[in-house]
Design a protein around this motif. Structure first.
Motif, short mmCIF file in Angstrom:
data_model
loop_
_atom_site.label_atom_id
_atom_site.label_comp_id
_atom_site.label_asym_id
_atom_site.label_seq_id
_atom_site.Cartn_x
_atom_site.Cartn_y
_atom_site.Cartn_z
N THR A 17 -2.57 3.29 3.65
CA THR A 17 -2.07 4.43 2.88
C THR A 17 -0.70 4.88 3.38
N LEU A 18 -0.55 4.97 4.72
CA LEU A 18 0.69 5.47 5.30
C LEU A 18 1.73 4.38 5.53
N GLN A 19 1.30 3.11 5.34
CA GLN A 19 2.18 1.95 5.52
C GLN A 19 2.80 1.93 6.92
N VAL A 20 1.92 1.99 7.89
CA VAL A 20 2.35 1.93 9.30
C VAL A 20 1.53 0.86 10.02
N GLY A 21 2.05 0.41 11.14
CA GLY A 21 1.34 -0.59 11.93
C GLY A 21 0.10 -0.01 12.57
N ARG A 22 -0.89 -0.86 12.75
CA ARG A 22 -2.16 -0.39 13.32
C ARG A 22 -1.98 0.14 14.74
N SER A 23 -1.16 -0.53 15.54
CA SER A 23 -1.00 -0.10 16.94
C SER A 23 -0.32 1.27 17.02
N THR A 24 0.70 1.49 16.18
CA THR A 24 1.38 2.79 16.17
C THR A 24 0.45 3.89 15.68
N LEU A 25 -0.31 3.58 14.64
CA LEU A 25 -1.25 4.56 14.10
C LEU A 25 -2.33 4.88 15.12
N ARG A 26 -2.81 3.85 15.82
CA ARG A 26 -3.86 4.05 16.81
C ARG A 26 -3.39 5.00 17.92
N GLU A 27 -2.11 4.86 18.32
CA GLU A 27 -1.56 5.74 19.35
C GLU A 27 -1.47 7.17 18.84
N ALA A 28 -1.08 7.34 17.58
CA ALA A 28 -1.00 8.68 16.99
C ALA A 28 -2.37 9.33 16.92
N LEU A 29 -3.37 8.55 16.50
CA LEU A 29 -4.74 9.08 16.41
C LEU A 29 -5.28 9.44 17.79
N ARG A 30 -4.95 8.60 18.78
CA ARG A 30 -5.40 8.88 20.15
C ARG A 30 -4.79 10.19 20.65
N SER A 31 -3.53 10.41 20.31
CA SER A 31 -2.86 11.65 20.72
C SER A 31 -3.49 12.85 20.03
N LEU A 32 -3.77 12.72 18.74
CA LEU A 32 -4.37 13.82 18.00
C LEU A 32 -5.76 14.15 18.53
N GLU A 33 -6.48 13.11 18.98
CA GLU A 33 -7.81 13.35 19.53
C GLU A 33 -7.73 14.06 20.87
N LEU A 34 -6.76 13.66 21.70
CA LEU A 34 -6.58 14.32 22.99
C LEU A 34 -6.23 15.80 22.80
#
Length: 217
Positions: free
Chosen positions: A38-55
């Motif tokens: 949906t956001l047209q971003v790489g999985r690794s970059t998205l995963r880092e963003a999600l990890r940050s949001l979870e922290l």
């Protein structure tokens, strides 16, 4: 060539998607794969963003169920920082200095903690430095933040280091190894002032290198 989306862009996109789709606290958000498409971003970059949001407590992952939106009141920190940072060079410098304040405070707490004397927590870092084994800047600084025991400061630090261009994402280079060694020694000896002075020298070296390379990301 289009520039890859930065961390702040992804956070903003996720926030817009949550509002657009009227996702409420407690609701499940799309999967990592769906978000990447949906956001047209790489999985690794998205995963880092999600990890940050979870922290930061903005989302929570439930094993076997998915990822869910947390209470909206926890979004205030991101809202405040995202409207302030990256507006101009002075704002970026303020973010850098604010992050350093948290790091220095963490060093003080670590040096004051006598319980750390017996666990030889810095041995693995020292061995990697001496053997020239690969070591990430973030691994070292995050260890300091975690050992300080201040969970709120850790969350704020994680966000600030992302917003200051993630200066710790790279591996420690050759010249840096000599800058890290006195920090390790001072931490082991619980010499607060030397540890802080050495850490600030290292931080200044990183900032100077980034400016020389024209890295304002």
């Amino acid at each position: 060539m289009n520039q890859p989306k930065r961390y702040l862009d992804i956070v903003s996109d996720i926030r817009d998607m949550i509002r657009r789709e009227k996702i409420r606290p407690g609701d499940r958000i799309p999967s990592e794969r769906e978000l990447a498409e949906t956001l047209q971003v790489g999985r690794s970059t998205l995963r880092e963003a999600l990890r940050s949001l979870e922290l930061l407590g903005l989302i929570e992952t439930r094993r076997g169920e998915g990822t869910f939106l947390s209470d909206h009141r926890n979004h205030k920190l991101v809202e405040v920082l995202s409207t302030f940072i990256l507006q101009d060079n002075q704002s970026q410098e303020d973010v850098w200095q604010t992050r350093l304040v948290h790091e220095v405070a963490a060093i003080r707490l670590v040096c004051q903690n006598e319980a750390l004397d017996g666990i030889r927590v810095w041995d693995s870092f020292r061995k990697k430095l001496e053997s020239e084994e690969n070591i990430l800047r973030e691994d070292f600084v995050r260890e300091v933040m975690v050992l300080s025991g201040n969970r709120l400061s850790l969350k704020i630090w994680f966000l600030l280091q992302q917003y200051s261009g993630n200066p710790y994402a790279e591996a420690v280079s050759g010249p840096e190894r000599e800058l890290l060694k006195p920090i390790l020694s001072a931490l082991e000896q619980r010499d607060t002032e030397l540890a802080i002075q050495s850490f600030k020298s290292w931080s200044g070296w990183i900032q100077k290198r980034r400016m020389q390379n024209g890295d304002d990301s």
